[in-house]
Structure formats: structure tokens, C-alpha cells
Motif scaffolding. Structure first.
Motif, PDB file in Angstrom:
ATOM      1  N   ARG A 207     -19.240 -21.855 -13.942  1.00 31.92           N
ATOM      2  CA  ARG A 207     -19.214 -19.974 -14.949  1.00 31.92           C
ATOM      3  C   ARG A 207     -19.565 -19.135 -13.286  1.00 31.92           C
ATOM      4  NH1 ARG A 207     -17.726 -20.439 -19.873  1.00 31.92           N
ATOM      5  NH2 ARG A 207     -18.700 -21.506 -20.641  1.00 31.92           N
ATOM      6  N   ARG A 208     -20.088 -20.511 -12.162  1.00 27.11           N
ATOM      7  CA  ARG A 208     -20.109 -19.522 -10.659  1.00 27.11           C
ATOM      8  C   ARG A 208     -18.713 -19.130  -9.990  1.00 27.11           C
ATOM      9  NH1 ARG A 208     -22.758 -22.782  -8.411  1.00 27.11           N
ATOM     10  NH2 ARG A 208     -22.676 -24.910  -9.794  1.00 27.11           N
ATOM     11  N   GLY A 209     -18.513 -17.981  -9.982  1.00 26.75           N
ATOM     12  CA  GLY A 209     -17.320 -18.783  -8.744  1.00 26.75           C
ATOM     13  C   GLY A 209     -16.221 -18.875  -9.437  1.00 26.75           C
ATOM     14  N   VAL A 210     -16.003 -18.726 -10.401  1.00 27.02           N
ATOM     15  CA  VAL A 210     -14.212 -19.148 -11.085  1.00 27.02           C
ATOM     16  C   VAL A 210     -14.681 -18.254 -11.444  1.00 27.02           C
ATOM     17  CG1 VAL A 210     -13.483 -21.003 -12.202  1.00 27.02           C
ATOM     18  CG2 VAL A 210     -14.782 -21.753 -10.556  1.00 27.02           C
ATOM     19  N   ASP A 211     -12.894 -17.496 -10.891  1.00 23.45           N
ATOM     20  CA  ASP A 211     -11.900 -16.295 -12.089  1.00 23.45           C
ATOM     21  C   ASP A 211     -11.190 -16.282 -13.281  1.00 23.45           C
ATOM     22  OD1 ASP A 211     -10.898 -14.709 -12.496  1.00 23.45           O
ATOM     23  OD2 ASP A 211      -9.581 -14.495 -11.089  1.00 23.45           O
ATOM     24  N   ASP A 212     -11.811 -15.229 -14.272  1.00 26.46           N
ATOM     25  CA  ASP A 212     -11.346 -15.998 -15.706  1.00 26.46           C
ATOM     26  C   ASP A 212     -10.576 -16.326 -15.991  1.00 26.46           C
ATOM     27  OD1 ASP A 212     -13.808 -15.942 -16.162  1.00 26.46           O
ATOM     28  OD2 ASP A 212     -14.455 -13.874 -16.466  1.00 26.46           O
ATOM     29  N   LYS A 213      -9.257 -15.788 -14.779  1.00 24.74           N
ATOM     30  CA  LYS A 213      -8.370 -15.847 -15.530  1.00 24.74           C
ATOM     31  C   LYS A 213      -7.820 -17.681 -15.177  1.00 24.74           C
ATOM     32  CE  LYS A 213      -5.738 -15.400 -10.668  1.00 24.74           C
ATOM     33  NZ  LYS A 213      -5.077 -14.279  -9.986  1.00 24.74           N
ATOM     34  N   LEU A 214      -8.843 -18.132 -14.693  1.00 18.99           N
ATOM     35  CA  LEU A 214      -8.997 -19.767 -14.752  1.00 18.99           C
ATOM     36  C   LEU A 214      -9.165 -20.602 -15.242  1.00 18.99           C
ATOM     37  CD1 LEU A 214      -8.560 -19.790 -10.662  1.00 18.99           C
ATOM     38  CD2 LEU A 214      -5.929 -19.874 -11.943  1.00 18.99           C
ATOM     39  N   ARG A 215      -9.807 -20.348 -16.809  1.00 18.40           N
ATOM     40  CA  ARG A 215     -10.556 -20.836 -16.843  1.00 18.40           C
ATOM     41  C   ARG A 215     -10.687 -20.717 -18.876  1.00 18.40           C
ATOM     42  NH1 ARG A 215     -17.117 -19.985 -15.429  1.00 18.40           N
ATOM     43  NH2 ARG A 215     -16.085 -18.024 -16.174  1.00 18.40           N
ATOM     44  N   SER A 216      -9.932 -21.093 -19.462  1.00 17.18           N
ATOM     45  CA  SER A 216     -10.360 -20.987 -20.830  1.00 17.18           C
ATOM     46  C   SER A 216     -11.233 -22.270 -21.981  1.00 17.18           C
ATOM     47  CB  SER A 216      -8.563 -20.481 -21.498  1.00 17.18           C
ATOM     48  OG  SER A 216      -7.599 -21.795 -21.994  1.00 17.18           O
ATOM     49  N   GLY A 217     -11.032 -22.059 -23.062  1.00 22.10           N
ATOM     50  CA  GLY A 217     -11.477 -22.686 -23.872  1.00 22.10           C
ATOM     51  C   GLY A 217     -10.131 -23.657 -24.612  1.00 22.10           C
ATOM     52  N   THR A 218      -9.104 -23.051 -24.935  1.00 25.04           N
ATOM     53  CA  THR A 218      -7.975 -23.979 -24.794  1.00 25.04           C
ATOM     54  C   THR A 218      -6.773 -24.681 -24.021  1.00 25.04           C
ATOM     55  OG1 THR A 218      -7.484 -21.648 -26.069  1.00 25.04           O
ATOM     56  CG2 THR A 218      -5.865 -23.676 -26.020  1.00 25.04           C
ATOM     57  N   LEU A 219      -7.321 -23.789 -22.587  1.00 23.10           N
ATOM     58  CA  LEU A 219      -7.404 -24.990 -21.742  1.00 23.10           C
ATOM     59  C   LEU A 219      -8.334 -25.978 -21.560  1.00 23.10           C
ATOM     60  CD1 LEU A 219      -6.071 -25.662 -18.914  1.00 23.10           C
ATOM     61  CD2 LEU A 219      -7.601 -24.014 -17.734  1.00 23.10           C
ATOM     62  N   ARG A 220     -10.059 -26.074 -21.315  1.00 23.83           N
ATOM     63  CA  ARG A 220     -10.333 -26.561 -21.614  1.00 23.83           C
ATOM     64  C   ARG A 220     -10.086 -28.080 -23.029  1.00 23.83           C
ATOM     65  NH1 ARG A 220     -16.765 -26.862 -23.578  1.00 23.83           N
ATOM     66  NH2 ARG A 220     -15.978 -26.771 -25.527  1.00 23.83           N
ATOM     67  N   GLU A 221     -10.016 -27.965 -23.809  1.00 23.74           N
ATOM     68  CA  GLU A 221      -9.788 -28.536 -24.821  1.00 23.74           C
ATOM     69  C   GLU A 221      -8.189 -29.251 -24.651  1.00 23.74           C
ATOM     70  OE1 GLU A 221     -12.706 -29.498 -27.801  1.00 23.74           O
ATOM     71  OE2 GLU A 221     -13.581 -28.642 -26.063  1.00 23.74           O
ATOM     72  N   ALA A 222      -7.806 -28.329 -24.240  1.00 23.45           N
ATOM     73  CA  ALA A 222      -5.736 -29.024 -23.930  1.00 23.45           C
ATOM     74  C   ALA A 222      -6.557 -30.470 -22.666  1.00 23.45           C
ATOM     75  CB  ALA A 222      -5.135 -28.470 -23.555  1.00 23.45           C
ATOM     76  N   ALA A 223      -7.060 -30.154 -21.680  1.00 20.78           N
ATOM     77  CA  ALA A 223      -7.625 -31.198 -20.620  1.00 20.78           C
ATOM     78  C   ALA A 223      -8.410 -32.457 -21.153  1.00 20.78           C
ATOM     79  CB  ALA A 223      -8.369 -30.327 -20.002  1.00 20.78           C
ATOM     80  N   HIS A 224      -9.065 -32.012 -22.214  1.00 21.82           N
ATOM     81  CA  HIS A 224     -10.438 -32.783 -22.507  1.00 21.82           C
ATOM     82  C   HIS A 224      -8.934 -33.915 -23.220  1.00 21.82           C
ATOM     83  CE1 HIS A 224     -12.660 -34.207 -26.218  1.00 21.82           C
ATOM     84  NE2 HIS A 224     -13.540 -35.026 -24.490  1.00 21.82           N
ATOM     85  N   ARG A 225      -8.656 -33.476 -24.643  1.00 17.89           N
ATOM     86  CA  ARG A 225      -7.430 -34.062 -25.631  1.00 17.89           C
ATOM     87  C   ARG A 225      -6.353 -34.757 -24.269  1.00 17.89           C
ATOM     88  NH1 ARG A 225      -2.326 -32.011 -28.773  1.00 17.89           N
ATOM     89  NH2 ARG A 225      -1.831 -34.083 -29.516  1.00 17.89           N
ATOM     90  N   ALA A 226      -6.042 -34.767 -23.233  1.00 24.95           N
ATOM     91  CA  ALA A 226      -5.092 -35.096 -22.285  1.00 24.95           C
ATOM     92  C   ALA A 226      -5.710 -36.293 -21.809  1.00 24.95           C
ATOM     93  CB  ALA A 226      -4.872 -34.357 -21.560  1.00 24.95           C
ATOM     94  N   LEU A 227      -7.327 -36.135 -20.998  1.00 20.93           N
ATOM     95  CA  LEU A 227      -7.521 -36.721 -20.891  1.00 20.93           C
ATOM     96  C   LEU A 227      -8.198 -38.810 -21.210  1.00 20.93           C
ATOM     97  CD1 LEU A 227      -9.983 -35.119 -18.206  1.00 20.93           C
ATOM     98  CD2 LEU A 227      -8.877 -37.248 -17.926  1.00 20.93           C
ATOM     99  N   ARG A 228      -8.429 -38.038 -22.621  1.00 19.52           N
ATOM    100  CA  ARG A 228      -8.735 -38.631 -23.433  1.00 19.52           C
ATOM    101  C   ARG A 228      -7.933 -39.965 -23.668  1.00 19.52           C
ATOM    102  NH1 ARG A 228     -11.222 -35.402 -28.100  1.00 19.52           N
ATOM    103  NH2 ARG A 228     -10.368 -36.536 -28.959  1.00 19.52           N
ATOM    104  N   GLU A 229      -5.699 -39.172 -24.000  1.00 19.54           N
ATOM    105  CA  GLU A 229      -5.093 -39.763 -24.528  1.00 19.54           C
ATOM    106  C   GLU A 229      -4.663 -40.413 -22.977  1.00 19.54           C
ATOM    107  OE1 GLU A 229      -1.669 -37.278 -25.515  1.00 19.54           O
ATOM    108  OE2 GLU A 229      -2.994 -36.835 -27.596  1.00 19.54           O
ATOM    109  N   LEU A 230      -4.862 -39.983 -22.473  1.00 20.15           N
ATOM    110  CA  LEU A 230      -4.522 -40.894 -20.942  1.00 20.15           C
ATOM    111  C   LEU A 230      -4.723 -42.057 -20.748  1.00 20.15           C
ATOM    112  CD1 LEU A 230      -3.178 -37.801 -18.741  1.00 20.15           C
ATOM    113  CD2 LEU A 230      -1.977 -39.053 -19.923  1.00 20.15           C
ATOM    114  N   CYS A 231      -6.175 -41.750 -20.639  1.00 20.00           N
ATOM    115  CA  CYS A 231      -7.695 -42.939 -19.688  1.00 20.00           C
ATOM    116  C   CYS A 231      -8.128 -43.774 -21.184  1.00 20.00           C
ATOM    117  CB  CYS A 231      -8.871 -42.376 -20.147  1.00 20.00           C
ATOM    118  SG  CYS A 231      -8.657 -41.299 -18.279  1.00 20.00           S
TER     119      CYS A 231
END
Length: 179
Positions: free
Chosen positions: A119-143
Motif C-alpha cells: 500500500r506504500r510507494g506503489v503507484d495505483d496505476k500498477l495495482r488492482s484487485g483484478t490483477l491480484r486475483e489473476a496473478a493468484h489464479r495463474a500461480l495456483r495453476e502453474l505451481c
């Protein structure tokens, strides 16, 4: 792309977007190679998004079976673009990681979770709940493992522990991606 359509763009950017879209419709490895070569030099977010969308379309059209060099180069160019533009571009990169299954994508995907949690020092244009969930899904599938999306430190510890002996599960053996 509606948000980008409202932003002023140069004629040259429109031409590069049209070229990327045209390459994406060809569904050929040579088109993927051209996009992978051009993407690292791109500076405009709308054009980068069009290039990433086109790469994704080519991979999907080929059912993830591009030749090894084209897949490797496309994934490398996409991963190098993570964090350079905005979360929408990063979302397409995450989807490419799901399609081009490679161990090289795991650490960058964990970094996406870390960035979305910070939550600190990261530009909001680089974060989103949708992105977090997609990365989580990808990690679950890949790992093939279940760890929480909101605990990137657990993913980092998992990867530090498993990196040297990790064997990626086949898509059929991966953990179900449903939430």
C-alpha cells in the motif's frame, strides 16, 4: 481500451496500434516474433496494450503450441513489460503466463502479488484487485498449490523452498482455478 480512446494519441500511436492488431489476427509465430521484438521498445501504454493483446490472441489461436523459441521470446518480452505501463497491460501479461506455462513466470507473478499488496510507494496505476486475483489464479495453476492471494510472503517462501527441485504440474494436474 475505452479509457485510452479518450486520451490524446499521436497519429503514429494509432498506426502502431493498427499494426499490432493486424499482426494479432494473423495467428502466426512470425507475428508473435515481430511483436516480441517491438514490445521492449514501446513507450506508449495504449500501444503496449494492443501489442500484448495481439500476442495473447496469437497464443490462444495456437492453443499454446507456438514453437519453443517464439513462446520463449513472447514470454520474455511480456515479462519484461510487467510494471512498465499499467495494471491492464500487466493483466494481459498474467494471462499470457497462464497460456505459456513456464517456470520463468513464477517469480514475476509473485512480484505482482507483492506489488498489489504493498500500500506504500506503489503507484495505483500498477495495482488492482483484478490483477491480484489473476496473478493468484495463474500461480495456483502453474505451481499446483493453494496459498492465499493476500499473503505474497507465503508464495515467496514456497518458491524459495521449491525453486531448485520444482516440477511444473501438467494443466490437468494443476489445482482447480475456481475461487
Amino acid at each position: 481500451r475505452l479509457n485510452y480512446a479518450l486520451q490524446p494519441m499521436s497519429e503514429d500511436e494509432f498506426v502502431r496500434i493498427a499494426a499490432a492488431e493486424a499482426l494479432g489476427t494473423r495467428s502466426h509465430a512470425l507475428s508473435a516474433n515481430a511483436l516480441a521484438t517491438a514490445l521492449p521498445r514501446e513507450t506508449a501504454t495504449p500501444v503496449a496494450l494492443a501489442m500484448l493483446d495481439a500476442l495473447h490472441a496469437i497464443v490462444v489461436a495456437n492453443h499454446g503450441s507456438l514453437d519453443a523459441r517464439s513462446s520463449r521470446d513472447a514470454l520474455a518480452a511480456a515479462l519484461a513489460s510487467l510494471g512498465r505501463f499499467d495494471w491492464r497491460c500487466d493483466l494481459v501479461v498474467v494471462e499470457l503466463c497462464r497460456r505459456i506455462r513456464s517456470v520463468r513466470a513464477i517469480e514475476p507473478l509473485i512480484a505482482v502479488l507483492e506489488r498489489c499488496a504493498d500500500r506504500r510507494g506503489v503507484d495505483d496505476k500498477l495495482r488492482s484487485g483484478t490483477l491480484r486475483e489473476a496473478a493468484h489464479r495463474a500461480l495456483r495453476e502453474l505451481c499446483g498449490t493453494l496459498l492465499a492471494a493476500d499473503r505474497p510472503q507465503d508464495w515467496r517462501a514456497f518458491w524459495e523452498r521449491e525453486r531448485d527441485t520444482f516440477a511444473m504440474p501438467s494443466p490437468r494436474d494443476a489445482v482447480d482455478a475456481a475461487p
